[in-house]
Enzyme design. Structure first.
Site, PDB file in Angstrom:
ATOM      1  N   TYR A  45     -68.328  21.822  20.468  1.00  0.00           N
ATOM      2  CA  TYR A  45     -69.126  21.191  20.025  1.00  0.00           C
ATOM      3  C   TYR A  45     -68.330  19.564  19.485  1.00  0.00           C
ATOM      4  O   TYR A  45     -67.364  19.846  19.771  1.00  0.00           O
ATOM      5  CB  TYR A  45     -69.829  21.038  18.644  1.00  0.00           C
ATOM      6  CG  TYR A  45     -68.418  22.641  18.210  1.00  0.00           C
ATOM      7  CD1 TYR A  45     -67.662  21.332  16.932  1.00  0.00           C
ATOM      8  CD2 TYR A  45     -68.648  23.511  17.914  1.00  0.00           C
ATOM      9  CE1 TYR A  45     -66.919  22.215  16.605  1.00  0.00           C
ATOM     10  CE2 TYR A  45     -67.298  24.012  17.604  1.00  0.00           C
ATOM     11  CZ  TYR A  45     -67.263  23.624  16.174  1.00  0.00           C
ATOM     12  OH  TYR A  45     -65.413  24.416  15.265  1.00  0.00           O
ATOM     13  N   HIS A  72     -63.598  20.690  21.193  1.00  0.00           N
ATOM     14  CA  HIS A  72     -63.835  19.643  21.629  1.00  0.00           C
ATOM     15  C   HIS A  72     -63.540  19.269  22.470  1.00  0.00           C
ATOM     16  O   HIS A  72     -62.444  19.626  23.142  1.00  0.00           O
ATOM     17  CB  HIS A  72     -63.208  18.299  20.206  1.00  0.00           C
ATOM     18  CG  HIS A  72     -63.187  19.233  19.273  1.00  0.00           C
ATOM     19  ND1 HIS A  72     -64.550  19.497  19.017  1.00  0.00           N
ATOM     20  CD2 HIS A  72     -62.601  19.462  18.193  1.00  0.00           C
ATOM     21  CE1 HIS A  72     -64.527  19.704  17.296  1.00  0.00           C
ATOM     22  NE2 HIS A  72     -63.153  19.968  17.361  1.00  0.00           N
TER      23      HIS A  72
END
Ligand code: C5P
Length: 354
Positions: A280, A330
């Site tokens: 995400y 990430h």
């Protein structure tokens, strides 16, 4: 010097030649100087009007029509949206997805809810709609930042936590913006010269929360229903002390200025802007997209590594932030490349730091 090729000609003629040549030379120098000044001034004016909309000097004293500077939709010299916008940008930029959660947009699609709950794999979450209802009894439910238009020129700074801010002396420049967005544990005290001292919005999640002053808006990024319950609790009873790690049970913040990042917007950032890279988006990237949606100009500071390739924080001496890039949660490199692309297309201005 005039080399007169016929020495047997009278001296007077030779003198006239000298005079004519020096006059010609002086005129040439004058013409060259004027031309040089015009070119330099034009380049100076355009580089500022195109790339640094915060320099109001060119905008206000002359009161030139906006159309002179901008084909855009706002009151700045250059706007986030332009009439003949870049196709890569228009394909992605969707103003109809609002960054903040309100009662009105709180009904999530099954797809969004499922994805959002999966982020931190919350076991037995509370009923989302009931929690949202309670939430908006504690914090205001308002449609903010919907005022884009030809009169508005909202300048924003997104300040990431990179160690590349050290020694930059960007503080005054950062503070000159209307909106200044900081995130997570970022301190300003002791670092004002490089990072500034004003904060209008502080982005955080329960596990990264810090206390704020009364004038700063707390922008919560919820990763699970418990995070919404946490903010209710942290502003009232202080009963929630633990999520997947211990968290601040109470938070100092002005509850009239608490905002919630919309899960729908969260997914839009992940799908549309990151094309599902990483698990995400990072706080920095989510903050950047928030700014792109609510601001007319966006300046970005403190993103990326320093000149040694270190991904630490500006308040740390060592390379502690290395984890950010390599967690797999990430995709730091992909995010950074999209950020550079936005800068390349003059949608944001990157201040690269040291
Ligand atoms: O480390 P933290 O998540 O608190 O940093 C906030 C944001 O700042 C990150 O999400 C990232 O976008 C940016 N950052 C960065 N380079 C670093 C540290 C942080 O780009 N070295």
């Amino acid at each position: 010097m005039c080399i007169f090729p016929f020495p047997h000609f009278p001296r007077k003629l030779s003198f006239t030649c000298h005079y004519a040549m020096s006059l010609l030379k002086r005129r040439k120098i004058r013409a060259f100087t004027v031309l040089f000044c015009i070119v330099t001034f034009t380049m100076f004016l355009f580089s500022y009007t195109l790339h640094d909309p915060s320099l109001y000097f060119f905008k206000y004293p002359f009161r030139l029509p906006d159309s002179f500077f901008s084909k855009g939709q706002c009151g700045c010299q250059q706007c986030m949206t332009e009439l003949d916008d870049d196709p890569w940008f228009t394909e992605r930029f969707n103003l109809s997805v609002h960054p903040l959660l309100t009662r009105r947009n709180s009904l999530l699609t099954d797809d969004t809810y499922r994805w959002w709950q999966w982020l931190q794999a919350e076991q037995q979450p509370a009923n989302f709609s009931e929690v949202v209802e309670k939430l908006f009894q504690v914090i205001p439910d308002a449609d903010l930042y919907m005022d884009a238009g030809p009169e508005r020129c909202r300048t924003c700074a997104v300040v990431g936590n990179s160690g590349n801010l050290k020694g930059t002396r960007y503080g005054t420049l950062i503070d000159s913006n209307d909106v200044i967005i900081r995130m997570n544990q970022a301190p300003t005290s002791g670092y004002e010269e490089d990072v500034g001292s004003r904060t209008t919005h502080h982005v955080m999640y329960p596990e990264s929360a810090i206390d704020l002053d009364n004038t700063t808006s707390l922008l919560l990024i919820p990763f699970k229903t418990l995070d919404l319950q946490w903010i209710i609790s942290a502003l009232t009873t202080g009963s929630i002390q633990h999520t997947y790690i211990p968290v601040q049970s109470r938070i100092k913040a002005n509850r009239d200025r608490v905002l919630i990042y919309s899960p729908t917007f969260f997914k839009y950032v992940y799908d549309t802007w990151l094309e599902n890279h990483g698990r995400y988006p990072s706080t920095g990237f989510l903050s950047l997209l928030f700014a792109i949606h609510i601001c007319d100009t966006v300046s970005v500071y403190g993103f990326g590594s320093d000149h040694y390739g270190n991904w630490h924080h500006y308040w740390e001496e060592n390379n502690m932030g290395g984890a950010f890039r390599h967690t797999g949660v990430h995709d730091g490199d992909y995010e950074y490349n999209i950020t550079l692309l936005l800068a390349d297309k003059h949608k944001i201005k990157m201040f690269k730091g040291r």
